[in-house]
Every structure is written in structure tokens, then in C-alpha cells.
Write an enzyme that holds these catalytic residues in place. Structure first.
Site, PDB file in Angstrom:
ATOM      1  N   GLY A  53       0.770  -1.250   0.000  1.00 37.02           N
ATOM      2  CA  GLY A  53       0.000   0.000   0.000  1.00 37.02           C
ATOM      3  C   GLY A  53       0.796   1.291   0.000  1.00 37.02           C
ATOM      4  O   GLY A  53       0.324   2.313  -0.468  1.00 37.02           O
ATOM      5  N   ASP A 112      -4.863   1.442  10.931  1.00 34.73           N
ATOM      6  CA  ASP A 112      -6.287   1.218  11.212  1.00 34.73           C
ATOM      7  C   ASP A 112      -6.416   0.793  12.680  1.00 34.73           C
ATOM      8  O   ASP A 112      -6.460   1.634  13.574  1.00 34.73           O
ATOM      9  CB  ASP A 112      -6.784   0.169  10.219  1.00 34.73           C
ATOM     10  CG  ASP A 112      -8.251  -0.181  10.358  1.00 34.73           C
ATOM     11  OD1 ASP A 112      -8.960   0.512  11.097  1.00 34.73           O
ATOM     12  OD2 ASP A 112      -8.694  -1.153   9.726  1.00 34.73           O
ATOM     13  N   PHE A 161     -13.839   2.618   4.974  1.00 36.62           N
ATOM     14  CA  PHE A 161     -12.862   2.036   4.052  1.00 36.62           C
ATOM     15  C   PHE A 161     -12.482   3.034   2.960  1.00 36.62           C
ATOM     16  O   PHE A 161     -13.338   3.686   2.377  1.00 36.62           O
ATOM     17  CB  PHE A 161     -13.438   0.767   3.425  1.00 36.62           C
ATOM     18  CG  PHE A 161     -12.403  -0.062   2.752  1.00 36.62           C
ATOM     19  CD1 PHE A 161     -11.546  -0.870   3.477  1.00 36.62           C
ATOM     20  CD2 PHE A 161     -12.258  -0.016   1.371  1.00 36.62           C
ATOM     21  CE1 PHE A 161     -10.563  -1.623   2.855  1.00 36.62           C
ATOM     22  CE2 PHE A 161     -11.281  -0.769   0.736  1.00 36.62           C
ATOM     23  CZ  PHE A 161     -10.439  -1.574   1.476  1.00 36.62           C
ATOM     24  N   VAL A 162     -11.194   3.148   2.710  1.00 38.82           N
ATOM     25  CA  VAL A 162     -10.699   4.071   1.675  1.00 38.82           C
ATOM     26  C   VAL A 162      -9.845   3.308   0.658  1.00 38.82           C
ATOM     27  O   VAL A 162      -9.337   2.226   0.956  1.00 38.82           O
ATOM     28  CB  VAL A 162      -9.842   5.214   2.278  1.00 38.82           C
ATOM     29  CG1 VAL A 162     -10.697   6.164   3.083  1.00 38.82           C
ATOM     30  CG2 VAL A 162      -8.690   4.671   3.123  1.00 38.82           C
ATOM     31  N   ARG A 174      -5.425   0.857  -6.808  1.00 39.76           N
ATOM     32  CA  ARG A 174      -4.147   1.432  -6.368  1.00 39.76           C
ATOM     33  C   ARG A 174      -3.693   2.573  -7.273  1.00 39.76           C
ATOM     34  O   ARG A 174      -2.967   3.470  -6.861  1.00 39.76           O
ATOM     35  CB  ARG A 174      -3.040   0.359  -6.370  1.00 39.76           C
ATOM     36  CG  ARG A 174      -3.247  -0.752  -5.358  1.00 39.76           C
ATOM     37  CD  ARG A 174      -1.962  -1.561  -5.223  1.00 39.76           C
ATOM     38  NE  ARG A 174      -2.175  -2.858  -4.607  1.00 39.76           N
ATOM     39  CZ  ARG A 174      -2.221  -3.082  -3.295  1.00 39.76           C
ATOM     40  NH1 ARG A 174      -2.093  -2.072  -2.454  1.00 39.76           N
ATOM     41  NH2 ARG A 174      -2.408  -4.287  -2.823  1.00 39.76           N
TER      42      ARG A 174
HETATM   43  P1  5GP Z   1      -4.214  -2.447  10.969  1.00 39.65           P
HETATM   44  O1  5GP Z   1      -3.241  -3.551  11.247  1.00 39.65           O
HETATM   45  O2  5GP Z   1      -3.783  -1.105  11.520  1.00 39.65           O
HETATM   46  O3  5GP Z   1      -5.609  -2.800  11.421  1.00 39.65           O
HETATM   47  O4  5GP Z   1      -4.337  -2.336   9.403  1.00 39.65           O
HETATM   48  C1  5GP Z   1      -3.283  -1.873   8.626  1.00 39.65           C
HETATM   49  C2  5GP Z   1      -3.382  -2.375   7.210  1.00 39.65           C
HETATM   50  O5  5GP Z   1      -4.718  -2.676   6.839  1.00 39.65           O
HETATM   51  C3  5GP Z   1      -2.930  -1.294   6.255  1.00 39.65           C
HETATM   52  O6  5GP Z   1      -1.560  -1.384   5.988  1.00 39.65           O
HETATM   53  C4  5GP Z   1      -3.764  -1.567   5.015  1.00 39.65           C
HETATM   54  O7  5GP Z   1      -3.115  -2.523   4.214  1.00 39.65           O
HETATM   55  C5  5GP Z   1      -5.016  -2.179   5.553  1.00 39.65           C
HETATM   56  N1  5GP Z   1      -6.123  -1.190   5.682  1.00 39.65           N
HETATM   57  C6  5GP Z   1      -6.663  -0.703   6.824  1.00 39.65           C
HETATM   58  N2  5GP Z   1      -7.678   0.150   6.572  1.00 39.65           N
HETATM   59  C7  5GP Z   1      -7.776   0.197   5.230  1.00 39.65           C
HETATM   60  C8  5GP Z   1      -8.642   0.929   4.351  1.00 39.65           C
HETATM   61  O8  5GP Z   1      -9.532   1.703   4.720  1.00 39.65           O
HETATM   62  N3  5GP Z   1      -8.424   0.741   3.018  1.00 39.65           N
HETATM   63  C9  5GP Z   1      -7.469  -0.095   2.523  1.00 39.65           C
HETATM   64  N4  5GP Z   1      -7.367  -0.202   1.207  1.00 39.65           N
HETATM   65  N5  5GP Z   1      -6.651  -0.819   3.325  1.00 39.65           N
HETATM   66  C10 5GP Z   1      -6.798  -0.653   4.663  1.00 39.65           C
END
Ligand code: 5GP
Length: 188
Positions: A53, A112, A161-162, A174
Site C-alpha cells: 500500500g 487502522d 474504508f478508503v 491502487r
Molecule cells: P491495521 O493492522 O492497523 O488494522 O491495518 C493496517 C493495514 O490494513 C494497512 O496497511 C492496510 O493494508 C489495511 N487497511 C486498513 N484500513 C484500510 C482501508 O480503509 N483501506 C485499505 N485499502 N486498506 C486498509
């Protein structure tokens, strides 16, 4: 440059609208790049991009970093093709660089729940870097479940979600030139 910038986009049957424009994103990235350049002057930091990402964010950030530095990548997976975290983090690619006594700057697309970043910070600290700085383009502050250090967040965003600007939905989106947010069903 002819960027891909639709007003609205349908990905995998879900509707998204522009949330952060290319100009807003570039402005913030410039500011962070300049700040890091001042802070790490003469320290030859190593930027570690978290794949997939962060690749566009990292590439743009590097253009505003005006000091000697290095770049490496690692890859984690926690989401698969879903819109919610699986709750588990896997290492898919490790860094090649030796980061002991180095100034490390982690570059992530989005924090997130904080699970991935906490995992990463704990893991990299074991290699005894001289310092560890966390930079993220987006931070869903309301979604935090795992408290984690975030030194620079370009944007705080709501818990929706984005996609776009490197972030995908089931590997799509992407290449969008800006950040899009999911349209809630009652918002149309
Ligand atoms: P976390 O471990 O903080 O819950 O999530 C981190 C990873 O989840 C990010 O690196 C990303 O890959 C994915 N992620 C979290 N929220 C989003 C979102 O709203 N959109 C997208 N495309 N990926 C997300």
C-alpha cells in the site's frame, strides 16, 4: 501528467467518492518530507516502505527528502482481499538492510486498528536501531485497538474504508491518483 482522477468510482460493486485530493495530499507530503529532512540531517536515515500500500506515498515522499538516505521495503499482510482486518499479521517479505544503530523511518499507507504497526515496531526494535520513527499517510484514530507510536500522520480519517493512491480493494484501485472513501448506502 494525466492522472486517473474520477469523481466517483465503483470497485467490486461498492461506490467510492473523492475524499482527499491530489493537491491536499501533495501539500502534506511536502511538509512531512521537509520536516524529516531537517530532523535527520547528517543522520543518513533508512526509509522502510511497507508493501504494497505505501509504494506511491513513499515514492512521493522521497521526492521531498533532500538529505542523503536509503530505502528498503518489507511486506506484511493482514487484510487479504477483505475490507476488515483478519486480526493476524504475516511477514511476506523481510528487509534486506542491517538496521542496527541506524535511524529507521517506517512509511505506512494507513494505520487502522494499529495491529500491523505494533507488530512492526516491536519487531524492528529487536534489531536495535538508533531511532525508530513512524510515518503514515492515513490514520483511522477511532479504529485503534492496539496503542502504537505514530510520529507523523498526514491525515486523520474516519473509520470508513478508503482506497486509491496505492491503497487497494481486492487489489483494485491502487492507480487512482487521490484517496477515495466508501459512500455509505444512505449518502447517495
Ligand atoms: P491495521 O493492522 O492497523 O488494522 O491495518 C493496517 C493495514 O490494513 C494497512 O496497511 C492496510 O493494508 C489495511 N487497511 C486498513 N484500513 C484500510 C482501508 O480503509 N483501506 C485499505 N485499502 N486498506 C486498509
Amino acid at each position: 501528467m494525466n492522472l486517473y482522477l474520477p469523481e466517483k468510482i465503483n470497485v467490486q460493486g461498492e461506490e467510492f467518492r473523492v475524499y482527499l485530493t491530489q493537491e491536499e495530499i501533495q501539500q502534506k507530503i511536502q511538509h512531512i518530507g521537509q520536516t524529516l529532512s531537517r530532523k535527520f540531517m547528517d543522520k543518513r536515515p533508512i526509509f522502510i516502505g511497507v508493501l504494497n500500500g505505501s509504494y506511491i506515498f513513499l515514492a512521493d515522499l522521497m521526492r521531498f527528502v533532500s538529505i542523503p538516505c536509503e530505502v528498503d521495503f518489507l511486506k506484511l499482510s493482514s487484510y487479504g482481499d477483505e475490507k476488515v482486518s483478519s486480526g493476524q499479521v504475516h511477514d511476506l517479505k523481510q528487509i534486506d538492510a542491517d538496521i542496527k544503530d541506524r535511524h529507521v523511518i517506517i512509511v505506512e499507507d494507513i494505520v487502522d486498528t494499529g495491529l500491523s504497526m505494533k507488530y512492526l515496531v516491536d519487531k524492528l526494535k529487536q534489531h536495535e536501531p538508533a531511532s525508530l520513527t513512524v510515518v503514515t499517510l492515513l490514520h483511522k484514530a477511532e479504529a485503534t485497538k492496539h496503542e502504537v507510536q505514530i510520529d507523523y500522520a498526514a491525515f486523520k480519517i474516519p473509520n470508513l474504508f478508503v482506497l486509491g493512491y496505492g491503497l487497494d480493494f481486492a487489489q483494485e484501485g491502487r492507480n487512482l491518483g487521490q484517496i477515495y472513501i466508501q459512500i455509505k448506502k444512505d449518502e447517495d
